[in-house]
Design a protein around this motif. Structure first.
Motif, PDB file in Angstrom:
ATOM      1  N   GLY A 198       0.846  -1.201   0.000  1.00 19.13           N
ATOM      2  CA  GLY A 198       0.000   0.000   0.000  1.00 19.13           C
ATOM      3  C   GLY A 198       0.873   1.238   0.000  1.00 19.13           C
ATOM      4  O   GLY A 198       0.666   2.178  -0.773  1.00 19.13           O
ATOM      5  N   ASN A 199       1.880   1.207   0.848  1.00 12.81           N
ATOM      6  CA  ASN A 199       2.818   2.327   0.917  1.00 12.81           C
ATOM      7  C   ASN A 199       3.539   2.539  -0.405  1.00 12.81           C
ATOM      8  O   ASN A 199       3.786   3.666  -0.809  1.00 12.81           O
ATOM      9  N   MET A 200       3.874   1.417  -1.042  1.00  8.40           N
ATOM     10  CA  MET A 200       4.594   1.525  -2.307  1.00  8.40           C
ATOM     11  C   MET A 200       3.727   2.220  -3.368  1.00  8.40           C
ATOM     12  O   MET A 200       4.208   3.068  -4.123  1.00  8.40           O
ATOM     13  N   ILE A 201       2.453   1.869  -3.384  1.00 13.44           N
ATOM     14  CA  ILE A 201       1.527   2.504  -4.329  1.00 13.44           C
ATOM     15  C   ILE A 201       1.442   3.997  -4.046  1.00 13.44           C
ATOM     16  O   ILE A 201       1.537   4.827  -4.949  1.00 13.44           O
ATOM     17  N   MET A 202       1.305   4.309  -2.768  1.00 15.44           N
ATOM     18  CA  MET A 202       1.186   5.713  -2.384  1.00 15.44           C
ATOM     19  C   MET A 202       2.416   6.491  -2.837  1.00 15.44           C
ATOM     20  O   MET A 202       2.302   7.576  -3.399  1.00 15.44           O
ATOM     21  N   ARG A 203       3.582   5.903  -2.617  1.00 17.26           N
ATOM     22  CA  ARG A 203       4.806   6.607  -3.013  1.00 17.26           C
ATOM     23  C   ARG A 203       4.875   6.801  -4.514  1.00 17.26           C
ATOM     24  O   ARG A 203       5.330   7.829  -4.995  1.00 17.26           O
ATOM     25  N   SER A 204       4.395   5.795  -5.249  1.00 11.72           N
ATOM     26  CA  SER A 204       4.501   5.922  -6.699  1.00 11.72           C
ATOM     27  C   SER A 204       3.535   6.986  -7.222  1.00 11.72           C
ATOM     28  O   SER A 204       3.827   7.664  -8.208  1.00 11.72           O
ATOM     29  N   VAL A 205       2.389   7.163  -6.546  1.00 16.28           N
ATOM     30  CA  VAL A 205       1.483   8.251  -6.940  1.00 16.28           C
ATOM     31  C   VAL A 205       2.135   9.598  -6.639  1.00 16.28           C
ATOM     32  O   VAL A 205       2.119  10.511  -7.469  1.00 16.28           O
ATOM     33  N   ILE A 206       2.744   9.687  -5.459  1.00 14.56           N
ATOM     34  CA  ILE A 206       3.393  10.947  -5.090  1.00 14.56           C
ATOM     35  C   ILE A 206       4.520  11.261  -6.071  1.00 14.56           C
ATOM     36  O   ILE A 206       4.716  12.407  -6.467  1.00 14.56           O
ATOM     37  N   LYS A 230      -1.779   1.115 -11.556  1.00 17.94           N
ATOM     38  CA  LYS A 230      -0.766   1.241 -10.516  1.00 17.94           C
ATOM     39  C   LYS A 230      -0.952   0.180  -9.443  1.00 17.94           C
ATOM     40  O   LYS A 230      -0.003  -0.484  -9.031  1.00 17.94           O
ATOM     41  N   ILE A 231      -2.195   0.044  -8.988  1.00 20.51           N
ATOM     42  CA  ILE A 231      -2.474  -0.905  -7.909  1.00 20.51           C
ATOM     43  C   ILE A 231      -2.132  -2.325  -8.367  1.00 20.51           C
ATOM     44  O   ILE A 231      -1.422  -3.065  -7.677  1.00 20.51           O
ATOM     45  N   ILE A 232      -2.599  -2.683  -9.558  1.00 27.77           N
ATOM     46  CA  ILE A 232      -2.378  -4.055 -10.024  1.00 27.77           C
ATOM     47  C   ILE A 232      -0.892  -4.294 -10.297  1.00 27.77           C
ATOM     48  O   ILE A 232      -0.329  -5.311  -9.887  1.00 27.77           O
ATOM     49  N   GLY A 233      -0.255  -3.340 -10.971  1.00 30.82           N
ATOM     50  CA  GLY A 233       1.166  -3.503 -11.287  1.00 30.82           C
ATOM     51  C   GLY A 233       2.020  -3.655 -10.036  1.00 30.82           C
ATOM     52  O   GLY A 233       2.880  -4.540  -9.950  1.00 30.82           O
ATOM     53  N   THR A 234       1.749  -2.799  -9.046  1.00 29.69           N
ATOM     54  CA  THR A 234       2.513  -2.873  -7.805  1.00 29.69           C
ATOM     55  C   THR A 234       2.239  -4.190  -7.080  1.00 29.69           C
ATOM     56  O   THR A 234       3.149  -4.812  -6.529  1.00 29.69           O
ATOM     57  N   SER A 235       0.972  -4.632  -7.107  1.00 30.98           N
ATOM     58  CA  SER A 235       0.643  -5.888  -6.434  1.00 30.98           C
ATOM     59  C   SER A 235       1.382  -7.049  -7.071  1.00 30.98           C
ATOM     60  O   SER A 235       1.881  -7.934  -6.367  1.00 30.98           O
ATOM     61  N   LEU A 317      -9.165  -2.832  -1.543  1.00 31.24           N
ATOM     62  CA  LEU A 317      -9.855  -1.811  -0.765  1.00 31.24           C
ATOM     63  C   LEU A 317      -8.848  -0.840  -0.142  1.00 31.24           C
ATOM     64  O   LEU A 317      -8.932   0.378  -0.306  1.00 31.24           O
ATOM     65  N   TYR A 318      -7.867  -1.415   0.536  1.00 35.00           N
ATOM     66  CA  TYR A 318      -6.898  -0.567   1.216  1.00 35.00           C
ATOM     67  C   TYR A 318      -5.992   0.163   0.230  1.00 35.00           C
ATOM     68  O   TYR A 318      -5.671   1.330   0.400  1.00 35.00           O
ATOM     69  N   SER A 319      -5.574  -0.539  -0.830  1.00 32.84           N
ATOM     70  CA  SER A 319      -4.596   0.094  -1.709  1.00 32.84           C
ATOM     71  C   SER A 319      -5.228   1.256  -2.483  1.00 32.84           C
ATOM     72  O   SER A 319      -4.543   2.222  -2.801  1.00 32.84           O
ATOM     73  N   SER A 320      -6.546   1.170  -2.768  1.00 32.06           N
ATOM     74  CA  SER A 320      -7.149   2.317  -3.451  1.00 32.06           C
ATOM     75  C   SER A 320      -7.172   3.523  -2.519  1.00 32.06           C
ATOM     76  O   SER A 320      -7.008   4.665  -2.958  1.00 32.06           O
ATOM     77  N   LEU A 321      -7.350   3.246  -1.223  1.00 34.48           N
ATOM     78  CA  LEU A 321      -7.301   4.360  -0.269  1.00 34.48           C
ATOM     79  C   LEU A 321      -5.887   4.940  -0.179  1.00 34.48           C
ATOM     80  O   LEU A 321      -5.700   6.153  -0.103  1.00 34.48           O
ATOM     81  N   TYR A 322      -4.906   4.046  -0.215  1.00 32.03           N
ATOM     82  CA  TYR A 322      -3.515   4.519  -0.212  1.00 32.03           C
ATOM     83  C   TYR A 322      -3.253   5.397  -1.435  1.00 32.03           C
ATOM     84  O   TYR A 322      -2.609   6.437  -1.340  1.00 32.03           O
ATOM     85  N   ALA A 323      -3.769   4.963  -2.598  1.00 28.82           N
ATOM     86  CA  ALA A 323      -3.573   5.743  -3.822  1.00 28.82           C
ATOM     87  C   ALA A 323      -4.217   7.112  -3.679  1.00 28.82           C
ATOM     88  O   ALA A 323      -3.645   8.125  -4.091  1.00 28.82           O
ATOM     89  N   ALA A 328      -3.689  13.029  -2.751  1.00 34.16           N
ATOM     90  CA  ALA A 328      -4.129  14.211  -2.018  1.00 34.16           C
ATOM     91  C   ALA A 328      -2.969  15.070  -1.516  1.00 34.16           C
ATOM     92  O   ALA A 328      -3.136  16.250  -1.284  1.00 34.16           O
ATOM     93  N   VAL A 329      -1.801  14.479  -1.362  1.00 37.09           N
ATOM     94  CA  VAL A 329      -0.702  15.228  -0.756  1.00 37.09           C
ATOM     95  C   VAL A 329       0.414  15.496  -1.767  1.00 37.09           C
ATOM     96  O   VAL A 329       0.424  14.935  -2.855  1.00 37.09           O
TER      97      VAL A 329
END
Lengths: 437, 308
Positions: A198-206, A230-235, A317-323, A328-329
């Protein structure tokens, strides 16, 4: 135009080719195994050291319970004062002195047994000695009261309650432990997976935001496609890493055991001592043999299908929230205020899993939390080995899927607006406003 | 000449904030269209609506006669002001990826990239990572990626920022070349001299409203103030100034010249012809400078924005 495969491919390749990812993938199992090897080696050193216990038995009643074993040898003293014995043990660098004072003949009580040593002894050792003395002294007491020990031994009854459901499904205590291990492992695996990737996805969006490529990308693809890609690729990268960890870990484990000749089963811990003791009991031993049978008694097909479904559902569910948080930031330091409320239900789920589900797998708390979407993947995975009615599993999964859809919609909204917003640290109020854009 | 892009009464709100208020523009086929406006006027929002990044609340956008839809993504090339590339990705790989997202096949994208890389003399960058390149170099890659799929409509938001004068010129020539090959260009910038140089049509957006649009020459004609800048060689500056002030609307002018001349701006009335002024002036002094003042885009921009 469907660009999803293209995006997944890029995300996957970028992750997998990343240097730190490669290093982590190959270094983690090596470090992990090395740690285990070191611990095993040290405890082997420890158990190689022979303990010499000096026994000063002034009562003369119990000395024959002390028999030399592989790691412990007993040195029985007679006709010596306690002070002399202490000096002797100190000088000869013995491990310790067990002093058993004279007993009052009418009734044997254990208030005059003391162990003297330089360093305090291990819990396992003391428990072991206490057990031996207890048995001997009890027997002596019984004999002195005119009780025939043979009769007592003959009449002893050991009770094992057989457990069976109304449908005729047999279970046992061992079953429960196996179930717990399975459920716990599944739940914990999901927990770890969500946190790491989840963190990895978030970082890649940032990263996409900070490198400002995002606007170029979303003039070509829909934001939701980019997010799912992004979510699927990272997973997939995550699964690759996990599989490599398992294979490499197993491989290294075998090599280490071969090279160092460390038999992991021989690592002595107090718990293992107790297990070994219980193993000596023939009936329990029989149960232990049933472990394999219990394993096959598990609802394996159900477990595997449910694991896959809840794992995917919970993870998405969680990873979409991470994305959405990533969108947002502007940078990683701003993510804390959003991550905390996201991690809370996850931690709660793990706690409920390890405390409440073990206690009462079908109680109110366990049942309710196995339906609440943010906790259900972990809690349900832990409950399923104990047998959850199919309708409950399906209902919980449907709730999870419905929530997942809602979350993806919500996350995509935040994502769509957020990826084009720079320089503002958004508040929750602002996020709600974005949904209306 | 037909219009490639028709934006019709597009409005967009962000919460309480109105970013676009019934904005309409028409971009003729094969032209370079300048989209102007102060910061925060709504230009970027309008461009994002055309790119289908932002959905308008109301109004329509037609591209090449069709209502804007998903297929048009490959017809538009967009170079946003906030631009960047994946820093740790190799140049060639990245360009291929972005081209494929625009619908090119991998083989086709490769051939075209080879052509462009040779043309801009950046062929040896193929295996470099973006983070190894300078900002200007990365901008070149970005430009190539924007035009690679040969879109009908090119949208450039501040295309020259980050370029040195030589490369800016190079890119300018490329843009003109693309226009000559049939592409239509929307060009958003604060550099008025490049608008002056490149644009055929302009639209000015201010505070979410379009306040001005049309052919650049028409707009200039409309803003013409019938004023002439003159340089007069005479012995007595003050006497001549006094004399002219009585007959015309005169103010001081400022331009470079070799001699010490009387420099004036003379504004003519509706019915006065320039020739009459010139005749009068030649009778009074030696006329060394006589130019009609054409309002620059810069003047028009400042004037219109201030008046609104």
């Amino acid at each position: 135009m469907n660009h999803l495969p293209l995006i997944i491919k890029r995300e996957y390749l970028t992750k997998v080719r990343n240097k730190s990812f490669i290093i982590m993938t190959f270094l983690s199992p090596i470090i992990f195994i090395a740690l285990i090897a070191v611990v095993a080696y040290l405890s082997q050193l420890n158990s190689d050291k022979k303990r010499v216990i000096t026994v000063l038995d002034e009562s003369g009643l119990v000395q024959d319970v002390f028999k030399n074993s592989e790691n412990t040898s007993y040195n029985i003293l007679e006709y010596m004062s306690l002070d002399d014995a202490k000096t002797l043990v100190k000088e000869t660098q013995g491990s310790g002195l067990l002093h058993i004072d004279k007993f009052d003949n009418s009734n044997l009580k254990s208030n005059n047994i003391t162990f003297y040593s330089k360093e305090s002894p291990s819990l396992g050792f003391i428990t072991n000695v206490e057990g031996r003395l207890e048995r001997r002294l009890t027997n002596l007491n019984l004999e002195s009261k005119g009780v025939d020990l043979a009769i007592i031994n003959d009449t002893k009854v050991r009770v094992t309650i057989a457990q069976e459901s109304f449908e005729g499904e047999k279970t046992s205590k061992v079953d429960s432990i196996i179930k717990l291990i399975f459920g716990g492992a599944a739940g914990y695996l999901l927990f770890m997976f969500i946190i790491i990737y989840g963190n990895m996805i978030m970082r890649s969006v940032i990263e996409e935001k900070t490198s400002r490529i995002i606007e170029v990308i979303i003039s070509s693809v829909k934001p939701i496609q980019l997010m799912l890609g992004k979510i699927i690729g990272t997973s997939l990268a995550g699964i690759t890493q996990f599989v490599i960890w398992i294979i490499l870990g197993g491989f290294l484990m075998t090599i280490v055991s071969l090279i160092f000749g460390i038999n992991m089963a021989q690592m002595q811990t107090p718990q293992q001592d107790i297990i070994l003791q219980t193993m000596e009991n023939p009936e329990l031993n029989l149960q232990a043999q049933n472990i394999l049978a219990s394993f096959y008694n598990l609802p394996l097909a159900n477990l595997i299908v449910a694991f896959i479904m809840f794992f995917i559902g919970g993870y998405l569910l969680y990873s979409s929230l991470y994305a959405a948080i990533g969108a947002a930031v502007d940078n990683e330091t701003d993510t804390q205020q959003f991550i905390f409320p996201l991690i809370m239900p996850l931690i709660l789920a793990v706690y409920i899993g390890f405390f409440t589900v073990i206690e009462d797998p079908h109680g109110t708390v366990s049942t309710v939390f196995s339906f609440i979407p943010l906790t259900s993947p972990v809690v349900m995975l832990m409950r399923i080995p104990f047998g959850v009615p199919l309708w409950q599993q399906i209902l919980s999964l449907l709730i999870l899927i419905a929530t997942f859809m809602g979350t993806v919609w919500f996350a995509a909204k935040i994502y769509r607006v957020g990826i084009l917003m720079y320089g503002k640290k958004p508040s929750y109020k602002e996020l709600i406003k974005w949904i209306k854009y | 000449m037909s219009n490639l892009l028709e934006v019709n009464k597009v409005s967009k709100n962000f919460g309480d904030y109105k970013a676009l208020n019934e904005v309409s523009i028409s971009v003729p086929q094969g032209s370079i269209f300048g989209l102007l406006g102060p910061n925060g006027a709504g230009k970027t929002t309008l461009i994002r609506v055309i790119n289908q990044i932002t959905m308008p609340d109301s109004g329509t956008v037609h591209l090449d006669g069709d209502l804007l839809n998903e297929k048009h993504i490959r017809d538009i090339g967009y170079l946003p002001e906030e631009r960047g590339l994946y820093k740790s990705m190799k140049v060639g790989e990245q360009a291929l990826y972005l081209a494929q997202l625009k619908g090119l096949s991998k083989a086709e994208a490769k051939t075209r990239l080879k052509y462009w890389f040779e043309r801009l003399e950046i062929g040896d960058w193929w295996n470099k990572k973006i983070q190894e390149l300078s900002k200007g170099m990365a901008q070149k890659i970005q430009f190539v990626v924007t035009v690679l799929h040969q879109p009908k409509l090119l949208i450039f938001d501040e295309p020259f920022s980050g370029f040195d004068p030589i490369n800016a010129n190079l890119i300018k020539d490329e843009i003109l070349g693309l226009r000559d090959n049939g592409a239509t260009v929307i060009f958003s910038t604060h550099r008025m001299e490049s608008v002056e140089e490149l644009c055929d049509d302009i639209a000015l957006i201010h505070k979410s409203n379009k306040i001005l649009d049309g052919k650049l020459v028409d707009v200039k004609r409309e803003y013409k103030i019938n004023t002439f800048e003159v340089g007069l060689r005479t012995v007595n500056h003050d006497a001549l100034r006094q004399d002219l002030s009585d007959k015309f609307n005169v103010s001081n002018a400022n331009f470079k010249s070799l001699e010490d001349e009387l420099k004036l701006n003379i504004k003519l009335g509706q019915n006065e012809a320039p020739n009459e002024l010139l005749n009068y002036l030649t009778s009074k002094a030696v006329v060394s400078h006589f130019v009609e003042l054409i309002p620059s885009v810069n003047d028009i921009f400042i004037q219109t924005v201030k008046n609104n």
